[in-house]
Design a protein around this motif. Structure first.
Motif, mmCIF file in Angstrom:
data_model
loop_
_atom_site.group_PDB
_atom_site.id
_atom_site.type_symbol
_atom_site.label_atom_id
_atom_site.label_comp_id
_atom_site.label_asym_id
_atom_site.label_seq_id
_atom_site.Cartn_x
_atom_site.Cartn_y
_atom_site.Cartn_z
ATOM 1 N N UNK A 74 -3.688 4.642 1.147
ATOM 2 C CA UNK A 74 -2.316 3.972 1.140
ATOM 3 C C UNK A 74 -2.443 2.564 1.557
ATOM 4 N N UNK A 75 -1.260 2.004 1.129
ATOM 5 C CA UNK A 75 -1.419 0.275 1.095
ATOM 6 C C UNK A 75 -0.027 -0.067 1.599
ATOM 7 N N UNK A 76 -0.332 -1.106 2.858
ATOM 8 C CA UNK A 76 1.086 -1.825 3.437
ATOM 9 C C UNK A 76 0.518 -3.195 3.082
ATOM 10 N N UNK A 136 4.562 1.693 4.045
ATOM 11 C CA UNK A 136 3.258 1.606 3.544
ATOM 12 C C UNK A 136 3.773 2.489 1.992
ATOM 13 N N UNK A 137 2.658 2.199 1.059
ATOM 14 C CA UNK A 137 3.082 2.614 -0.261
ATOM 15 C C UNK A 137 1.718 3.486 -0.735
ATOM 16 N N UNK A 138 1.973 4.143 -1.867
ATOM 17 C CA UNK A 138 0.915 4.896 -2.809
ATOM 18 C C UNK A 138 0.098 3.509 -3.305
ATOM 19 N N UNK A 139 -1.201 3.895 -3.599
ATOM 20 C CA UNK A 139 -1.962 2.848 -4.250
ATOM 21 C C UNK A 139 -1.690 2.537 -5.441
ATOM 22 N N UNK A 140 -0.871 3.362 -6.283
ATOM 23 C CA UNK A 140 -0.386 2.880 -7.545
ATOM 24 C C UNK A 140 0.825 2.624 -7.634
ATOM 25 N N UNK A 141 1.616 2.146 -6.666
ATOM 26 C CA UNK A 141 2.879 1.849 -6.703
ATOM 27 C C UNK A 141 3.219 0.551 -7.136
ATOM 28 N N UNK A 142 4.068 0.506 -8.224
ATOM 29 C CA UNK A 142 4.220 -0.785 -9.041
ATOM 30 C C UNK A 142 4.531 -2.129 -8.101
ATOM 31 N N UNK A 153 7.255 5.733 5.275
ATOM 32 C CA UNK A 153 6.871 5.583 4.028
ATOM 33 C C UNK A 153 7.991 4.757 3.175
ATOM 34 N N UNK A 154 7.543 4.099 2.195
ATOM 35 C CA UNK A 154 8.331 3.383 1.164
ATOM 36 C C UNK A 154 9.162 4.332 0.377
ATOM 37 N N UNK A 155 10.419 4.055 0.173
ATOM 38 C CA UNK A 155 11.300 4.685 -0.579
ATOM 39 C C UNK A 155 11.089 4.603 -2.068
ATOM 40 N N UNK A 156 10.326 3.636 -2.531
ATOM 41 C CA UNK A 156 9.953 3.627 -4.127
ATOM 42 C C UNK A 156 9.311 4.595 -4.434
ATOM 43 N N UNK A 157 8.137 4.855 -3.640
ATOM 44 C CA UNK A 157 7.181 5.709 -4.448
ATOM 45 C C UNK A 157 7.015 6.786 -3.475
ATOM 46 N N UNK A 158 7.500 6.981 -2.447
ATOM 47 C CA UNK A 158 7.550 8.220 -1.699
ATOM 48 C C UNK A 158 6.080 8.771 -1.238
ATOM 49 N N UNK A 159 5.445 7.930 -0.508
ATOM 50 C CA UNK A 159 3.773 8.382 -0.158
ATOM 51 C C UNK A 159 3.832 9.375 0.554
#
Length: 368
Positions: A323-325, A332-338, A362-368
């Motif tokens: 996961x990436x911040x 934090x996001x999924x590694x594939x998050x736009x 967790x980020x709300x855009x990619x729900x990691x």
């Protein structure tokens, strides 16, 4: 990286150190891997010694992502590939340096402050204060850069292709060689990793970088037996693929197959403190290239891991990363998050969800 060595260190803030570049046949894979993990130039590139199985992929790596600093032992070697690499480095890297002691404090070691209690100290070579080793089985190997990376009660001992002569020289000095993880010398060759050196290092885990079905028979049975005798858990790239290690300052978690394999958690038992008896200060670069100042931080390990007992393997594999911040962000996001594709901010890499949740939500855009 095949029958060779390459190791990338990533800090919590996204600072990067590349140690060696693998053999030529791995150059495309290394460059591609760096592009997925690194944003912007590498903060430091270290070539432990001028052999093709350690430098073969470095030019492509530098073309792919660039670098701010380059360090090698400064040991002359009549290799066309090495000369070509130095030529490229001279044109593309801002600072080129050797790990020589500061003349003002010649008994000290070159230590690069990496922030948050992390440091990278070069234990060998120490020319010109001490001459290079000569007349050995391989002088280039014997003068490999040997460095100790420390963080809290954990340490990584990175020894290039150090020979028995190198190990003997280190054992004669007042150095603390104890380590949590040992990057095994010379791909597990039988001459290195002597019993005396392993007894001093006391590694909890050992990583051997070697190619599958290589022509040299690495790792040697004798080396594996000596590692077993000191109780080191062994991971091998020929069997386990890319090994990912992460420290939280208390434990080190290692995973095979690029971070998707089973967990191996080893406790850190290192006593924090100076590695050498004398003062530890920044060293000097080659003439005209400047010096390494305390502000030149290159923060190294660790995305963070869950504490655990030695050899424990969690039954639940949910929440596997990475996961990436982004720097300055509280999520934090999924590694594939736009979102990550659009951002050029420095990044923090978390190998699992539990580690990410310790510091962010967790980020709300990619729900990691």
């Amino acid at each position: 990286m095949g029958q060779g060595d390459a190791a990338l260190v990533i800090s919590p803030t996204g600072k990067t150190v590349l140690i060696d570049g693998g053999p030529p046949e791995a150059r495309e894979r290394l460059a591609a891997r760096l592009r997925t993990l690194v944003t912007g130039p590498l903060d430091l590139v270290i070539l432990t010694h001028p052999h093709l199985d350690h430098l073969g992929g470095l030019t492509d790596a530098l073309r792919a992502v660039g670098a701010r600093r380059f360090m090698d032992p400064g040991f002359n070697h009549p290799s066309e590939a090495y000369r070509d690499l130095l030529g490229f480095v001279g044109e593309s890297v801002g600072q080129v340096m050797n790990p020589e002691p500061n003349p003002a404090t010649p008994d000290s070691l070159l230590t690069i402050g990496l922030g948050e209690g992390v440091s990278l100290t070069v234990l060998w070579p120490r020319a010109p204060k001490e001459p290079f080793l000569v007349g050995t089985r391989s002088d280039a190997n014997s003068n490999s850069i040997v460095a100790k990376l420390t963080y809290g009660r954990t340490a990584f001992l990175l020894v290039g292709d150090a020979e028995p002569d190198t190990e003997a020289a280190l054992l004669q000095r007042p150095l603390d060689l104890t380590t949590t993880v040992l990057k095994v010398a010379h791909h597990g060759g039988r001459h290195s990793s002597t019993a005396a050196f392993l007894a001093a290092a006391k590694p909890q885990a050992a990583v051997i970088s070697c190619g599958a079905k290589n022509d040299y028979g690495h790792p040697a049975r004798e080396t594996l037996e000596r590692l077993d005798a000191v109780g080191a858990h062994v991971l091998r790239t020929d069997r386990d693929g890319e090994v990912v290690a992460a420290s939280d300052g208390h434990t080190v978690t290692l995973r095979a197959n690029g971070g998707t394999g089973a967990l191996l958690v080893v406790p850190g038992g290192i006593t924090p403190g100076p590695i050498a008896l004398g003062p530890v200060v920044p060293g000097h670069s080659r003439p005209g290239r400047g010096t390494v100042e305390p502000r030149d931080e290159v923060k190294v390990p660790s995305p963070g891991t869950a504490p655990g007992e030695r050899g424990s393997t969690p039954a639940n594999t949910e929440g596997q990363g990475p996961y990436v911040g982004l720097k300055g962000s509280k999520v934090f996001h999924r590694e594939t998050c736009s979102t990550l594709k659009r951002s050029k901010s420095e990044r923090t890499l978390f190998l699992n969800r539990e580690a990410a949740l310790r510091e962010r939500r967790p980020a709300e855009d990619c729900h990691p």
